[in-house]
Design an enzyme around this catalytic site. Structure first.
Site, PDB file in Angstrom:
ATOM      1  CD  GLU A  39     -10.898   4.779   1.528  1.00 39.47           C
ATOM      2  OE1 GLU A  39     -10.184   3.796   1.170  1.00 39.47           O
ATOM      3  OE2 GLU A  39     -10.716   5.931   1.031  1.00 39.47           O
ATOM      4  CE  LYS A  66      -4.578  -1.531   1.503  1.00 36.32           C
ATOM      5  NZ  LYS A  66      -4.336  -2.813   1.921  1.00 36.32           N
ATOM      6  CB  SER A 104      -0.136  -8.296  -1.070  1.00 36.91           C
ATOM      7  OG  SER A 104      -1.128  -9.203  -0.116  1.00 36.91           O
TER       8      SER A 104
HETATM    9  C1  LIG Z   1      -5.238  -3.996   1.805  1.00 34.22           C
HETATM   10  C2  LIG Z   1      -4.530  -5.035   1.330  1.00 34.22           C
HETATM   11  C3  LIG Z   1      -4.766  -5.993   0.232  1.00 34.22           C
HETATM   12  C4  LIG Z   1      -6.206  -5.846  -0.516  1.00 34.22           C
HETATM   13  O1  LIG Z   1      -5.939  -4.648  -1.164  1.00 34.22           O
HETATM   14  P1  LIG Z   1      -6.026  -4.730  -2.791  1.00 34.22           P
HETATM   15  O2  LIG Z   1      -6.424  -3.387  -2.895  1.00 34.22           O
HETATM   16  O3  LIG Z   1      -6.743  -5.522  -3.172  1.00 34.22           O
HETATM   17  O4  LIG Z   1      -4.660  -5.101  -3.058  1.00 34.22           O
HETATM   18  C5  LIG Z   1      -4.060  -7.153   0.114  1.00 34.22           C
HETATM   19  N1  LIG Z   1      -2.974  -7.494   0.816  1.00 34.22           N
HETATM   20  C6  LIG Z   1      -2.750  -6.958   1.817  1.00 34.22           C
HETATM   21  C7  LIG Z   1      -1.715  -7.226   2.709  1.00 34.22           C
HETATM   22  C8  LIG Z   1      -3.319  -5.607   2.271  1.00 34.22           C
HETATM   23  O5  LIG Z   1      -3.029  -4.628   3.067  1.00 34.22           O
END
Ligand SMILES: *Cc1c(COP(=O)(O)O)cnc(C)c1O
Length: 393
Positions: A112, A90, A378
């Site tokens: 948000e 993010k 992610s």
């Molecule tokens: C917020 C988040 C997501 C989901 O958000 P996307 O916009 O779909 O990427 C996925 N993995 C992690 C670790 C997150 O913090």
């Protein structure tokens, strides 16, 4: 078909656009007219790339997961977004947009957040760049996500509870939009995923596209070719997935797979699998697939992972789904948990629960022994320890 970028009105096929109240036209038009010019400028790129390298810690490793590969009889590479500063992808977007806001002369940032991950990333970028930061968060989420609320406050952000509706993410979005209408000249709204009115889906996808840009040269370094056979990512709104897929969507030979949050199962009434359950609708300023009743009331989603607990999906992904360019799997809570524990045991990496939804695709699909499979990790699992402890056996 060009899957990568929307047309000039922000449409990916039939999805996207900008469905906003008239009061927001000036803000959104200002962005539409300036975003590409600014973010593609040499000056912007020099600053952004420097921050990604020296502050975020990019490039993140592309790690060959030997033990996981042996178990699933294929070649698995993990893109380690969990190693970024603040623990997930993010920050790529939050920093990019905070920098863009500065170039637009905005001194005040609103955002948000549901689980608090995007709020923390935004508060971090604002602390670094000297911007005022206000984060809207559902009252229920504030109670559920105390550590992230504390982080945001320590970083200097003001956290404002959204007390209407279900007091969760979609209500926080509504509050943020209301704020933006009232403070249009001073304020930029940092949306946290590839959702929202045009140009946000494209803007966020471009900031996250560094993920697939790196995968290409890293794979080339390791195996002598840029393209894997598969790329896999989890999809909430879809920003880590858009970043992972971005430089591959127009490469026919790369297969694309998304893992959505099935919750208790798509037919259970407690799910967040939008491509299975959604219908065409407008949510948060763009036309896409939305989980809604026949008369258009948004259905409360459920997922064990707060980051995937969203009743919509970005228009970029809705188009990939409709055109069958990507394959979507619905991953249930228990399947995600199982893979979070498995990755930890096999590779010594505790993933975020969201990322475990991407890993679980390994059980839904059979890969060839020589297939090169890149999975986006992610984020890291620190924030999910409470859930993991409850499920330790
Ligand atoms: C917020 C988040 C997501 C989901 O958000 P996307 O916009 O779909 O990427 C996925 N993995 C992690 C670790 C997150 O913090």
């Amino acid at each position: 078909m060009n899957y990568q970028n929307p047309d000039k009105n922000g449409y990916y096929g039939e999805f996207g656009g900008a469905f906003i109240p008239e009061m927001l036209y000036p803000n959104v038009e200002e962005l539409q007219q300036n975003y590409l010019k600014i973010i593609e400028s040499q000056e912007f790129q020099a600053e952004f790339q420097d921050l990604l390298k020296n502050y975020v810690g990019r490039a993140t490793p592309l790690y060959f997961a030997k033990n996981l590969s042996e178990k699933y009889h294929t070649k698995i590479y993990l893109k380690r977004e969990d190693l970024n500063h603040t623990g997930a992808h993010k920050i790529n977007n939050a920093l990019g947009q905070a920098l863009l806001a500065k170039k637009l002369g905005k001194k005040r940032i609103i955002a948000e957040t549901g689980a608090g991950q995007h709020g923390v990333a935004t508060a971090t970028a604002c602390a670094l760049l000297g911007l005022e930061c206000i984060v809207y968060m559902g009252e229920i989420d504030i109670a559920r996500q105390a550590p992230n609320v504390a982080r945001m406050k320590m970083l200097g952000a003001t956290v404002i509870p959204a007390t209407s509706g279900s007091k969760t993410l979609k209500d926080a979005v509504n509050e943020a939009l209301r704020d933006w209408i009232n403070n249009s000249t001073t304020t930029h709204y940092i949306i946290g995923s590839v959702v929202g009115p045009h140009p946000f889906p494209d803007l966020v996808a471009r900031f996250q596209s560094v993920i697939s840009e790196e995968i290409k040269w890293q794979l080339n370094e390791k195996i002598g070719r840029e393209n894997p056979d598969y790329v896999i990512a989890c999809v909430g709104g879809g920003s880590n997935a858009a970043g992972t897929f971005y430089h591959f969507v127009n490469e026919k030979n790369v297969k694309i797979i998304a893992g959505e949050a099935g919750g208790f199962g798509v037919d259970s009434g407690k799910s967040a699998a939008t491509t299975f359950l959604g219908t065409l609708g407008v949510l948060h300023g763009s036309k896409s697939l939305v989980m809604q009743t026949e008369d258009g009331q948004v259905i409360e989603p459920h997922s064990i992972s707060a980051g995937l607990d969203y009743p919509g999906i970005g228009p970029f992904h809705a188009n990939l789904f409709k055109e069958k360019r990507a394959e979507f799997f619905s991953i249930n809570d228990d399947e995600a948990l199982k893979f979070a524990f498995e990755l930890t045991k096999l590779e010594g990496i505790i993933p975020a629960l969201e990322s475990a939804h991407a890993l679980a695709v390994l059980e839904k699909k059979t890969f060839e022994k020589d297939d090169v499979v890149v999975i986006c990790l992610s984020g890291r699992g620190d924030k999910d320890m409470e859930t993991y402890l409850k499920n330790l056996d």
